[in-house]
Design a protein around this motif. Structure first.
Motif, mmCIF file in Angstrom:
data_model
loop_
_atom_site.group_PDB
_atom_site.id
_atom_site.type_symbol
_atom_site.label_atom_id
_atom_site.label_comp_id
_atom_site.label_asym_id
_atom_site.label_seq_id
_atom_site.Cartn_x
_atom_site.Cartn_y
_atom_site.Cartn_z
ATOM 1 N N CYS A 223 0.825 -1.206 0.000
ATOM 2 C CA CYS A 223 0.000 0.000 0.000
ATOM 3 C C CYS A 223 0.860 1.257 0.000
ATOM 4 N N VAL A 224 1.936 1.252 0.784
ATOM 5 C CA VAL A 224 2.827 2.409 0.843
ATOM 6 C C VAL A 224 3.516 2.625 -0.498
ATOM 7 N N MET A 225 3.930 1.541 -1.159
ATOM 8 C CA MET A 225 4.541 1.672 -2.482
ATOM 9 C C MET A 225 3.553 2.264 -3.485
ATOM 10 N N VAL A 230 1.571 7.184 -6.652
ATOM 11 C CA VAL A 230 0.530 8.170 -6.995
ATOM 12 C C VAL A 230 0.755 9.509 -6.301
ATOM 13 N N GLY A 231 1.854 9.641 -5.580
ATOM 14 C CA GLY A 231 2.179 10.908 -4.953
ATOM 15 C C GLY A 231 1.390 11.227 -3.708
ATOM 16 N N GLN A 232 0.948 10.210 -2.968
ATOM 17 C CA GLN A 232 0.174 10.421 -1.751
ATOM 18 C C GLN A 232 1.012 10.313 -0.484
ATOM 19 N N LEU A 233 2.325 10.132 -0.634
ATOM 20 C CA LEU A 233 3.201 9.952 0.522
ATOM 21 C C LEU A 233 4.054 11.194 0.684
ATOM 22 N N ALA A 234 3.957 11.849 1.825
ATOM 23 C CA ALA A 234 4.656 13.116 2.063
ATOM 24 C C ALA A 234 5.918 12.955 2.902
ATOM 25 N N GLY A 235 6.308 11.742 3.213
ATOM 26 C CA GLY A 235 7.499 11.519 4.030
ATOM 27 C C GLY A 235 8.012 10.103 3.870
ATOM 28 N N ASP A 236 9.052 9.766 4.624
ATOM 29 C CA ASP A 236 9.651 8.433 4.552
ATOM 30 C C ASP A 236 8.752 7.412 5.250
ATOM 31 N N PHE A 237 8.642 6.241 4.634
ATOM 32 C CA PHE A 237 7.869 5.140 5.207
ATOM 33 C C PHE A 237 8.522 3.846 4.728
ATOM 34 N N VAL A 430 -1.989 12.685 11.068
ATOM 35 C CA VAL A 430 -1.795 12.538 9.622
ATOM 36 C C VAL A 430 -2.801 11.503 9.137
ATOM 37 N N PHE A 431 -3.888 11.955 8.532
ATOM 38 C CA PHE A 431 -4.924 11.072 8.017
ATOM 39 C C PHE A 431 -4.758 10.959 6.508
ATOM 40 N N ASN A 432 -4.490 9.746 6.048
ATOM 41 C CA ASN A 432 -4.353 9.474 4.618
ATOM 42 C C ASN A 432 -5.396 8.436 4.231
ATOM 43 N N PRO A 433 -6.377 8.787 3.410
ATOM 44 C CA PRO A 433 -7.468 7.841 3.088
ATOM 45 C C PRO A 433 -6.970 6.523 2.513
ATOM 46 N N MET A 434 -5.964 6.567 1.643
ATOM 47 C CA MET A 434 -5.468 5.338 1.033
ATOM 48 C C MET A 434 -4.815 4.435 2.080
ATOM 49 N N PHE A 435 -4.059 5.030 2.982
ATOM 50 C CA PHE A 435 -3.418 4.240 4.030
ATOM 51 C C PHE A 435 -4.462 3.668 4.985
ATOM 52 N N ILE A 436 -5.500 4.436 5.295
ATOM 53 C CA ILE A 436 -6.536 3.978 6.221
ATOM 54 C C ILE A 436 -7.293 2.789 5.634
#
Length: 693
Positions: A223-225, A230-237, A430-436
């Motif tokens: 999911c993180v990849m 798609v540019g939805q990650l704003a930091g390192d994970f 930090v609420f990210n719909p895709m991660f949730i």
């Protein structure tokens, strides 16, 4: 002429002297005024400091009052729900709702006016120091780092300060609130049903938690990849962050479901499986998460996969778990010895205080030694219940039970209230719909990968199968709760940890409200029997005879060996119960046996009681002796009797009846036990068939 010159000289000297006096007086006046001004400034500064300290004290009192009122309101509503038999919402879910409402009010309904005297100066530094010393006009002031403030919230410093006041230090949860919850779980453990399903519980708790952790971690990494693409990650994970998330959300806390199970008296095997798994997998999840954090490969990139680093983490897992286990058991043993060889039972208050402090200190001692306090205090609770409890006076036994039950109730509801509050008062969500969405799917699949494959494998070796409806109920009852929240809030310094914490809150809310609220409907849908009396369910029936006895208990052979060793040696050493050591130890150990055996053991030799005696009644080679009659029970449940005839000439049916309803003695390798009478039926007292004891 000479006289005139002399007068002028005297006049000039006098004038000079007066000038010096006037200058000195002026200097003294200036110094006094300056000193007075400084004293006034210092006094004003002290007054301002005292006022700020008093305001801070009042604010802290008001913050604590908020939580006290939340708990009070929760208790009153719980009473109303119980009175109305309303089971769709448990007390923990209710506490979360009240916390949410208070959080909304604090976040959006109360604003503190900004103090215009506060001036913010920019001071570029390379890193944020934990402690900052500032020199103001020769005076040094110490400031402590509280956290990062977003650029768009600089103007709301006062509001941020108020919200920060109601945000507790995460260590408060680990050192104050978690110990009574975990200890109560071990102290109140129903060992009969726990050991009956010990193999299955260990499989779910250890192997199942590891499986769930890696399944969730792998799915979340995918999911993180996708988020990165798609540019939805704003930091390192990193992948280790995904595994850490999998570890913390694998800790189940079905307190809502278990409370309903207990109220409805659901099947004892299902209750034991769920309760045992939740007790142990919390401990496994804590150690597993710390092992993942300790994963450190060699080289600059600390997130690459390396076999040696993985093996090192696995070794840390085993070392921390075994060390915590040993420390918890050792503390329980020390407490048992102290209560046995002292006269503390004559002073019940001191006895209860010592028991409480020794139990709580186990958690802190383990954390201070680098182990895990959760594991240590859990097994300390089990050890205290098995050994120390027998040494306590009846008053202290009741006090300790009620004390830890009360602390567990308050701490648990406090944590769930704080969860609702934190959803609005935490500063760095930090609420990210895709991660949730990915997290919910991963948690569901991870729970399924835990329950169904392991249940299939366990059923291959179980006589009492884990039925499909039990498996569906265990899948549904995998709620997340206090432990998941405490692990996620402990570290929220990075972007990844902040996202994990925000998502974890939503997972806890959903499982407590939806899964916990739907427990009654799920029981009806799966047609799981309720209203089951655990004692009656485990008692032997005359009509069913040996067939019933052969399926009564399923204790493991390893436990039978342990039980024999524990009853013959450990119980007599650590408690006043069990057979005297002079009867079990070799003759060469006579002096040591007499020293370790208490006088009460000799007094109670003919009227012993053992809490775990019914665990293995139908397993292995056990001999039941009634006067001159010996009945041998094998693993299949069949029995044979032998010995001289006695008055009444008891038949096999009479013996079964006596075994079922009467007081009977167990002989195992020369050790005699009196097993407690089943309270569900009256004792058999027919004089024509009464056996000679």
């Amino acid at each position: 002429m000479v006289f005139k010159v002399t007068v002028n000289s005297a006049w000039r000297a006098t004038r000079t002297l007066w000038l010096l006096v006037l200058v000195s007086l002026s200097v003294c006046i200036c110094v006094c005024r300056a000193s007075s001004s400084l004293q006034e400034d210092s006094a004003m500064e002290n007054i301002v400091t005292e006022k700020k300290a008093e305001e801070s004290h009042r604010q802290d009192s008001a913050d604590l009052l908020i939580f006290i009122l939340l708990l009070t309101l929760t208790i009153l509503t719980i009473w109303l729900f119980k009175h109305r038999r309303f089971r769709f919402l448990h007390e923990t879910g209710l506490a979360m709702i009240y916390g949410l409402l208070v959080g909304v009010v604090l976040r959006y309904g109360i604003h503190v006016p900004r103090d215009i005297s506060n001036v913010t100066l920019s001071c570029p530094v390379n890193a944020s120091p934990a402690t900052l010393l500032i020199n103001v006009s020769g005076k040094f002031y110490e400031y402590t780092l509280k956290g990062e403030i977003s650029a768009n919230k600089v103007d709301d410093v006062q509001d941020n300060e108020m919200l920060r006041k109601v945000t507790f230090d995460p260590e408060v949860f680990f050192n104050i609130l978690l110990p009574p919850i975990i200890f109560h779980a071990g102290y109140s453990l129903k060992r009969r049903h726990f050991f009956r399903n010990m193999g299955s519980i260990l499989a779910y708790a250890f192997l199942g938690t590891v499986i769930s952790c890696f399944v969730i971690g792998l799915l979340m990494y995918g999911c993180v990849m996708l988020m990165k693409q798609v540019g939805q990650l704003a930091g390192d994970f990193f992948f280790t962050d995904c595994l850490f998330f999998g570890a913390i959300v694998s800790a189940t806390d079905p307190v809502t479901v278990l409370a309903i199970f207990n109220e409805l008296q659901v099947d004892v095997d299902l209750y034991a499986l769920l309760f045992g798994e939740s007790v142990l997998n919390d401990a496994v999840a804590v150690v597993l998460s710390s092992s993942i954090v300790a994963y450190q490969p060699q080289g600059d990139n600390s997130h690459n996969f390396e076999v040696m680093a993985m093996l090192k983490s696995f070794g840390i897992f085993l070392g921390v778990f075994s060390g915590s286990f040993a420390l918890g058991v050792a503390t329980g043993v020390v407490t048992a010895l102290v209560t046995k060889f002292t006269k503390l039972r004559d002073f019940q208050l001191l006895e209860t205080a010592l028991f409480f402090l020794m139990s709580w200190s186990t958690f802190l001692l383990a954390e201070a030694c680098g182990f895990t306090g959760v594991v240590a205090v859990l097994f300390c609770g089990i050890t205290q219940a098995h050994y120390t409890f027998n040494n306590l006076s009846p008053e202290s036994q009741d006090r300790t039970k009620q004390l830890f039950e009360l602390l567990n109730f308050l701490a648990e509801n406090f944590i769930f209230s704080y969860m609702g509050l934190t959803l609005f008062t935490f500063q760095n969500h930090v609420f990210n719909p895709m991660f949730i969405v990915g997290a919910f799917v991963a948690v569901f699949l991870g729970r399924a990968a835990n329950i169904y494959p392991l249940s299939f494998l366990l059923n291959l070796g179980r006589r009492n199968k884990i039925r499909s409806n039990f498996q569906h109920m265990m899948m549904f009852a995998g709620l997340r709760g206090a432990m998941t929240f405490a692990l996620s809030i402990r570290d929220t310094a990075t972007y990844a940890r902040q996202m994990m914490f925000s998502t974890t809150l939503l997972v806890v809310f959903f499982t407590v409200w939806i899964c916990g609220g739907g427990t009654t409907q799920m029981l009806s849908c799966q047609r799981i029997r309720v209203g089951v009396d655990s004692d009656q369910d485990n008692s032997m029936s005359i009509a069913e005879g040996s067939e019933r006895r052969s399926t009564k208990q399923e204790s493991a052979w390893l436990f039978r060996i342990w039980y024999n060793f524990d009853h013959n040696y450990l119980k007599p050493i650590l408690t006043h119960s069990g057979p005297p050591l002079t009867a079990t130890l070799p003759p060469c150990c006579g002096p040591l046996a007499r020293f370790l055996t208490s006088p009460q053991a000799y007094e109670n030799e003919c009227q012993l009681k053992d809490d775990d005696s019914d665990l293995i009644l139908t397993d292995g080679d056990i001999n039941l002796t009634y006067g001159d009659i010996t009945v041998s029970t094998d693993a299949t449940g069949a029995h044979t009797s032998g010995g001289p005839a006695f008055a009444g000439a008891a038949t096999s049916d009479d013996l079964d009846r006596e075994l079922t309803y009467g007081d009977h003695e167990l002989v195992m390798r020369g050790t005699r036990l009196v097993l407690p009478m089943d309270d569900s039926e009256p004792p058999f007292t027919d004089p024509h068939h009464r056996m000679r004891m």
